[in-house]
Design a protein around this motif. Structure first.
Motif, PDB file in Angstrom:
ATOM      1  N   ARG A  35     -15.747  37.611 -21.441  1.00 45.00           N
ATOM      2  CA  ARG A  35     -14.998  37.071 -20.308  1.00 45.00           C
ATOM      3  C   ARG A  35     -15.196  37.898 -19.036  1.00 45.00           C
ATOM      4  O   ARG A  35     -15.085  37.387 -17.931  1.00 45.00           O
ATOM      5  CB  ARG A  35     -13.513  36.988 -20.650  1.00 45.00           C
ATOM      6  N   SER A  41     -23.601  31.844 -20.034  1.00 48.44           N
ATOM      7  CA  SER A  41     -23.462  32.133 -21.467  1.00 48.44           C
ATOM      8  C   SER A  41     -24.810  32.385 -22.132  1.00 48.44           C
ATOM      9  O   SER A  41     -24.931  33.251 -23.011  1.00 48.44           O
ATOM     10  CB  SER A  41     -22.736  30.985 -22.167  1.00 48.44           C
ATOM     11  N   GLN A  98     -16.226  29.731 -22.227  1.00 51.27           N
ATOM     12  CA  GLN A  98     -16.137  29.251 -20.849  1.00 51.27           C
ATOM     13  C   GLN A  98     -15.242  28.025 -20.736  1.00 51.27           C
ATOM     14  O   GLN A  98     -14.898  27.617 -19.633  1.00 51.27           O
ATOM     15  CB  GLN A  98     -17.539  28.931 -20.324  1.00 51.27           C
TER      16      GLN A  98
END
Length: 311
Positions: A35, A41, A98
């Motif tokens: 995070r 990603s 996400q």
């Protein structure tokens, strides 16, 4: 007159359990660290595995040259397939963070042992008893409850749940393939090759997607290195070392501290407080994994250094 063969003294109980605790704490930092990484990603997945695979592959080449020369094309094929499954695991699970909360994501991806048993049942014809079937049902019910909760919040959160479950399924494929290959390979050689295959696959994937691989802030680079060192190298190494002295089912249950701690870190650092539905669904899924671990304890255990944890 022959000299006695030297023996390596067994580590103390405190050292064994301390190593297991360190491993669980280390892997629990994966989701919160992700995070904090200001990167796509796919890039997070690629760099995490790249930074982790380089020292592992070098160590494997130094220690296991004989193993590399003895690998058959068939074994290389299984190693490549295992690496691709691992790459897809990280790509899908890290992407899930996400869209959904840390609590939902880690609870769903921790269902990996359930999918391992299902795959072993289908591909290896390993028997699943009534307790195992009940554990699977409970785990799936908890996952559905989390999904229903996130569906009520909107499609984005539900998509994150789907990605987390896909991550668990792909991690299960990675471990089932590992059961086939690991009989003839040491852990160091297996992990060094598979991590490298996964890293290369993720780096190559950037040639086909519109996603940056560089240009991140210094803090993000430190986070990426931290992901490779803390949850990957320290965490997974400690868990694998623990299985040499403790039963695999016991370590599997202890590893369930990961989603609990990850959720705690998310509350403290990200202000993500899970609601009652998340807690209930996650609790059902984790209880299902505990029951499955007890079922596995009655069966032949997996190889001594294969632990169902890949986060």
């Amino acid at each position: 007159m022959s000299l006695p063969t030297p023996t390596t003294p067994s580590p103390s109980r405190a050292r064994v359990y301390g190593g297991l605790m360190l491993g669980v704490v280390a892997v629990s930092w994966a989701a919160p660290l992700i995070r904090f990484a200001e990167a796509p990603s796919l890039a997070i997945s690629a760099w995490r595995l790249t930074f982790a695979s380089v020292p592992l592959l070098l160590l494997a080449l130094l220690r296991g040259r004989g193993e590399f020369s003895a690998l058959t094309p068939r074994t290389w094929g299984w190693l490549t397939l295992s690496g691709l499954a691992l790459a897809l695991h990280f790509a899908t699970w890290i992407a899930s963070l996400q869209y959904t909360t840390v609590a939902s994501s880690v609870a769903l991806v921790t269902t990996t042992p359930i999918w391992v048993v299902l795959f072993a049942w289908l591909s290896l014809s390993e028997r699943v008893g009534p307790r195992g079937l009940g554990a699977i049902g409970l785990c799936l019910a908890g996952s559905v409850l989390i999904g229903a909760r996130d569906f009520a919040l909107g499609g984005q959160a539900l998509w994150g749940d789907v990605l987390a479950v896909l991550g668990a399924i792909l991690a299960a494929a990675y471990f089932v393939i590992g059961r086939r290959v690991r009989e003839a390979l040491s852990l160091g050689t297996y992990v060094g090759v598979v991590y490298s295959v996964a890293a290369v696959a993720l780096l190559v994937a950037h040639a086909f997607v519109d996603s940056p691989l560089t240009g991140f802030t210094p803090r993000t680079w430190w986070v990426l290195v931290g992901l490779a060192v803390v949850p990957q190298l320290i965490g997974h190494s400690m868990l694998n070392a623990s299985v040499r002295h403790l039963s695999a089912p016991f370590v599997s249950v202890a590893a369930l501290g990961e989603p609990v701690l990850a959720t705690l870190w998310a509350v403290l650092l990200l202000s993500e407080t899970p609601d009652m539905v998340q807690l209930l669904g996650g609790g059902m899924a984790l209880v299902g994994v505990v029951l499955m671990a007890r079922e596995e304890a009655l069966r032949q255990p997996p190889p001594p250094d294969m632990v169902p944890a890949a986060d």
